[in-house]
Design a protein around this motif. Structure first.
Motif: not given
Length: 166
Positions: A101-119
């Motif tokens: 199906l394909g490839d995904m590239v995920l920034s875990l650092e950005r995911a952590m920042e967004q989890s804090i930002e979106y509470n």
């Protein structure tokens, strides 16, 4: 099915974490009527690496949360379940009887920042990004308002089905 590669060291990636993401992938594919065995690769990176990939592939010189690289082409406005569910696949999309199906590239650092930002939790953010990316691999998009409504609705339906709430 899900092949992972961790190329960052800011967020701990455990076997349990990977298993949870595999379940999210399986559930998403089931909800989208993907009945073939398939492969998806998931690369974990930091903000700097995803910025570089984003710049190289999209000419956007900034960090983002997730990038998706589908292997299948879809007609405008169509997704996997509309087009491919009963179709035989060209050998170029198969690897040992699995649909690539394909490839995904995920920034875990950005995911952590967004989890804090979106509470909400880090787990919720990463699961959301994985569902979002798989939907891209299956032909969904959010460039136009109507497409965005459809994609957001599918994301929430899938996450709610997994009891992953905001």
């Amino acid at each position: 099915m899900l092949y992972t590669d961790n190329r960052q060291n800011k967020i701990d990636v455990t076997e349990e974490f990977i298993k949870e993401l595999e379940e999210v992938c399986i559930n998403t594919l089931e909800k989208e009527e993907v009945r073939q065995k398939c492969q998806i690769s998931l690369l974990f990176v930091n903000n700097e690496e995803i910025r570089e990939i984003n710049n190289e592939t999209r000419n956007i010189d900034k960090a983002t949360d997730v990038l998706s690289f589908p292997m299948l082409d879809y007609p405008k406005g169509k997704v996997f379940k509309d087009v491919y569910k009963d179709k035989k696949f060209d050998i170029m999309y198969m690897d040992q009887d699995e649909l690539v199906l394909g490839d995904m590239v995920l920034s875990l650092e950005r995911a952590m920042e967004q989890s804090i930002e979106y509470n909400h939790s880090f787990k919720r953010e990463v699961c959301y990004l994985v569902v979002h990316s798989i939907l891209h691999l299956l032909g969904y998009d959010h460039m136009e308002d109507e497409e965005k409504k459809v994609m957001r609705s599918r994301e929430e339906e899938i996450l709610n089905g997994l009891d992953i709430k905001r």
